[in-house]
Design an enzyme around this catalytic site. Structure first.
Site, PDB file in Angstrom:
ATOM      1  N   ILE A  52       1.049  -1.218   0.170  1.00  0.00           N
ATOM      2  CA  ILE A  52       0.068  -0.022  -0.003  1.00  0.00           C
ATOM      3  C   ILE A  52       0.920   1.134   0.017  1.00  0.00           C
ATOM      4  CG2 ILE A  52      -2.126  -1.147   1.193  1.00  0.00           C
ATOM      5  CD1 ILE A  52      -1.028   0.172   3.782  1.00  0.00           C
ATOM      6  N   ALA A  73      -5.414  -3.808   5.184  1.00  0.00           N
ATOM      7  CA  ALA A  73      -3.839  -4.122   5.152  1.00  0.00           C
ATOM      8  C   ALA A  73      -3.273  -3.481   6.105  1.00  0.00           C
ATOM      9  CB  ALA A  73      -3.173  -3.487   3.717  1.00  0.00           C
ATOM     10  N   TYR A 141       1.007   1.073  17.423  1.00  0.00           N
ATOM     11  CA  TYR A 141      -0.224   0.474  16.627  1.00  0.00           C
ATOM     12  C   TYR A 141      -1.281   1.310  16.934  1.00  0.00           C
ATOM     13  CZ  TYR A 141      -3.701  -2.876  15.325  1.00  0.00           C
ATOM     14  OH  TYR A 141      -4.844  -3.404  14.772  1.00  0.00           O
ATOM     15  N   ASN A 170     -10.812  -8.415  19.897  1.00  0.00           N
ATOM     16  CA  ASN A 170     -10.062  -9.462  19.252  1.00  0.00           C
ATOM     17  C   ASN A 170     -10.495 -10.339  18.574  1.00  0.00           C
ATOM     18  OD1 ASN A 170      -8.437  -7.971  21.744  1.00  0.00           O
ATOM     19  ND2 ASN A 170      -7.096  -9.658  21.433  1.00  0.00           N
ATOM     20  N   ILE A 200       1.219 -19.340  28.600  1.00  0.00           N
ATOM     21  CA  ILE A 200       0.142 -18.173  29.101  1.00  0.00           C
ATOM     22  C   ILE A 200       1.130 -17.036  29.607  1.00  0.00           C
ATOM     23  CG2 ILE A 200      -1.579 -17.517  30.776  1.00  0.00           C
ATOM     24  CD1 ILE A 200      -2.592 -20.609  30.412  1.00  0.00           C
ATOM     25  N   GLY A 267       3.743  -3.735  29.718  1.00  0.00           N
ATOM     26  CA  GLY A 267       3.079  -3.059  29.036  1.00  0.00           C
ATOM     27  C   GLY A 267       1.617  -3.536  28.443  1.00  0.00           C
TER      28      GLY A 267
END
Length: 312
Positions: A52, A73, A141, A170, A200, A267
């Site tokens: 892109i 994308a 993000y 999610n 986990i 975090g």
């Protein structure tokens, strides 16, 4: 109508492509196959292997003249964005702007944007978060997705480009990539079916809003006919912790593995869950697939995939 789907060979994008084609639309797919896969790609779609960020994307807009752009994308790995925020911004912000500039040049009527409800709100003040919750993303993000939302407002006000933002919880389901850090359902399922030990992170009591990909597709279909510009959460409003998810998948896969905990990821958000009330009132969308049903369908997909690989 003609719809350009970016990331149309990826996990969510390929399901959206299938639905649009089934409804009789003409679909053009752009994907650089960095995380997408040719085997996800619907053969009825016209495919361009392209990034892109490429300047060549203008030729695609000039030749194909899409009515709608559905933008999936992305660099979608939250942890990778923390490690390399410049790369994340290059793909998720500059790449999106490259598309938006061409939308304006070539008369695209609508831009549907896959944003994030899981990362955009940060540590929540209340549960579930609605669209008016403060946006305090804790990762590059999330920052990049929020920036593109702000750019969409600009393009709407200045160039009259309509948009629909879908803030995903999610998302899980068939075709999710089990490699890398994103997508705990796919990662756990894959490891369990291969007889490997899932890990986990931390105590496993961190929660997420797990939403089935088939429900997400319906939201992308409804967005086509919505004639206003707006932002909608796409989630279930239900929190599930990772330990619970592990035990559900262990039962479905029949795996013989223990509940093994590794160190917590620094975090990592503690709780994340979003409200779908706004899109339900506006477009009538609501999640239709329970977590148990969605996980069963996902495990069946991975079983069949591994079986075919084994048979070959």
């Amino acid at each position: 109508m003609k719809i350009l789907v970016t990331g149309g060979a990826g996990f969510i994008g390929s399901h959206v492509v299938d639905a649009y084609l089934e409804l009789g639309h003409e679909v053009v797919v752009v994907d650089n196959l960095s995380s997408g896969s040719i085997e996800n790609l619907n053969p009825k779609a016209k495919f361009y292997k392209m990034d892109i960020r490429d300047s060549d994307i203008e030729d695609l807009f000039k030749n194909e003249k899409p009515d709608v752009v559905n933008h999936h994308a992305a660099q979608m790995d939250v942890r990778k964005s923390v490690e390399d925020p410049i790369y994340d911004a290059d793909v998720n912000i500059i790449g999106s702007l490259n598309l938006l500039q061409n939308c304006v040049r070539y008369g695209v009527k609508k831009f549907i944007f896959a944003s994030t409800g899981g990362a955009i709100y940060g540590e929540q003040d209340y549960f579930p978060a609605d669209e008016d919750h403060p946006t305090r993303p804790l990762s590059p993000y999330g920052v990049a997705k929020l920036a593109v939302e702000k750019y969409l407002y600009f393009y709407k006000e200045v160039y009259a480009l309509n948009y629909v933002v879908l803030r995903y919880a999610n998302i899980y389901g068939p075709r999710q990539n089990p490699h890398g850090e994103a997508g705990v359902v796919a990662i756990f399922t894959s490891k369990m079916l291969k007889g490997e030990q899932p890990v986990i992170n931390g105590d496993g009591f961190q929660t997420r809003d797990y939403t089935f990909v088939g429900d997400v597709v319906r939201a992308n279909v409804l967005a086509l006919s919505y004639d206003k510009s707006d932002i909608f959460n796409i989630g279930t409003g239900i929190e599930t912790d990772v330990n619970t998810l592990f035990h559900k998948l262990k039962q479905l896969t029949g795996a013989n593995c223990d509940e093994f905990h590794g160190p917590a990821k620094p975090g990592e958000q503690r709780r994340s869950v979003i409200s779908y009330e706004k899109i339900y009132k506006t477009l009538g969308w609501k999640p239709m697939t329970s977590l148990d049903d969605g996980l069963r369908l996902t495990v069946e997909f991975f079983k069949n995939k591994f079986k075919s690989q084994f048979d070959n």
